[in-house]
Design a protein around this motif. Sequence first.
Motif, mmCIF file in Angstrom:
data_model
loop_
_atom_site.group_PDB
_atom_site.id
_atom_site.type_symbol
_atom_site.label_atom_id
_atom_site.label_comp_id
_atom_site.label_asym_id
_atom_site.label_seq_id
_atom_site.Cartn_x
_atom_site.Cartn_y
_atom_site.Cartn_z
ATOM 1 N N CYS A 39 44.840 43.480 33.283
ATOM 2 C CA CYS A 39 44.937 42.147 32.776
ATOM 3 C C CYS A 39 46.472 41.761 32.322
ATOM 4 O O CYS A 39 46.553 42.200 31.251
ATOM 5 C CB CYS A 39 43.910 41.679 31.944
ATOM 6 N N CYS A 104 41.284 32.504 39.924
ATOM 7 C CA CYS A 104 42.611 32.647 39.278
ATOM 8 C C CYS A 104 43.694 32.874 40.059
ATOM 9 O O CYS A 104 43.376 33.935 40.719
ATOM 10 C CB CYS A 104 42.164 33.743 38.254
ATOM 11 N N THR A 105 44.754 32.198 39.824
ATOM 12 C CA THR A 105 45.942 32.427 40.559
ATOM 13 C C THR A 105 47.127 32.998 39.768
ATOM 14 O O THR A 105 47.238 32.167 38.718
ATOM 15 C CB THR A 105 46.440 31.009 41.435
ATOM 16 N N ASP A 106 47.499 34.112 39.673
ATOM 17 C CA ASP A 106 48.489 34.554 39.206
ATOM 18 C C ASP A 106 49.841 34.278 39.140
ATOM 19 O O ASP A 106 50.047 33.387 40.204
ATOM 20 C CB ASP A 106 48.386 36.287 39.025
ATOM 21 N N ARG A 112 42.907 35.915 42.189
ATOM 22 C CA ARG A 112 42.162 36.940 41.725
ATOM 23 C C ARG A 112 40.699 36.512 41.238
ATOM 24 O O ARG A 112 40.490 35.289 41.192
ATOM 25 C CB ARG A 112 42.967 37.541 40.431
ATOM 26 N N ASP A 113 39.837 37.427 40.881
ATOM 27 C CA ASP A 113 38.306 36.932 40.920
ATOM 28 C C ASP A 113 37.794 37.139 39.146
ATOM 29 O O ASP A 113 37.000 36.802 38.828
ATOM 30 C CB ASP A 113 37.516 38.100 41.480
ATOM 31 N N TYR A 114 38.989 37.833 38.433
ATOM 32 C CA TYR A 114 38.755 37.555 36.736
ATOM 33 C C TYR A 114 39.634 36.953 36.052
ATOM 34 O O TYR A 114 41.001 37.004 36.382
ATOM 35 C CB TYR A 114 38.455 38.860 36.343
ATOM 36 N N THR A 115 39.263 36.200 34.993
ATOM 37 C CA THR A 115 40.373 35.522 34.104
ATOM 38 C C THR A 115 40.105 36.027 32.642
ATOM 39 O O THR A 115 38.913 36.112 32.274
ATOM 40 C CB THR A 115 40.081 34.113 34.315
ATOM 41 N N CYS A 132 45.278 36.230 34.730
ATOM 42 C CA CYS A 132 44.275 36.696 35.728
ATOM 43 C C CYS A 132 44.226 38.380 35.641
ATOM 44 O O CYS A 132 45.065 38.819 34.899
ATOM 45 C CB CYS A 132 44.765 36.825 37.119
ATOM 46 N N CYS A 133 43.139 39.025 36.058
ATOM 47 C CA CYS A 133 43.073 40.321 36.002
ATOM 48 C C CYS A 133 42.686 40.668 37.490
ATOM 49 O O CYS A 133 42.172 40.111 38.535
ATOM 50 C CB CYS A 133 41.790 40.698 35.166
ATOM 51 N N ARG A 134 43.231 42.058 37.624
ATOM 52 C CA ARG A 134 43.165 42.506 39.102
ATOM 53 C C ARG A 134 42.582 44.057 38.892
ATOM 54 O O ARG A 134 42.641 44.663 37.987
ATOM 55 C CB ARG A 134 44.275 42.524 39.737
#
Length: 136
Positions: A39, A104-106, A112-115, A132-134
Motif C-alpha cells: 500500500c 481504486c486507481t493509483d 487496483r482492488d484494495y483501498t 491503493c494497494c497491490r
Amino acid sequence: MRATSIVPAIMSILGFTAPAMAADVSCNGLVTSGDTMICSGFEPNWAVELSCVGGTMQSSFIDAFSGDGIQTTPGTVVFSSEDPWTFETSHGISGTIAATPGGCTDESDAVRDYTFTPTAAPGLSGPFFPFCCRMR
C-alpha cells in the motif's frame, strides 16, 4: 478404510465440504501465503508492506521521504478486524484496508482492488487520504 478418511467420505456423500486449512487460504483472509500486499502513499512517498510468511502476517515500513535514500524497516502487525481489515503496525502505521474490486486507481492510473485509508503514519500528520494497494 482408515478412520481419518471416513469423515471426509461421509461429508462428501452428504454434500458437505470440509473447511480449508487457514495456512492454505491466507493470512488474516487478506494476503495469500508467500505473497505481499503493498500500500503505497505519495506526497510524501511512503508505503506499508504486508507479507504472509509461514502463515503469519508481517509488516515493513518503506520510508522514501526521510533522508537521502529509501529505507525499509521490518516490523509486526496486529489486526483488530477483517473485511474491512483494521490494523496497526509496530512502526506506528494504522488504518483500514477495504476490498474495492476495480475501485481504486493509483497515481499511475493502474486500477487496483484494495483501498487503504491510513489513520496514523510515522512522521506524518493528518488529514490522511485513501490510496491503493497491490499484490506482489
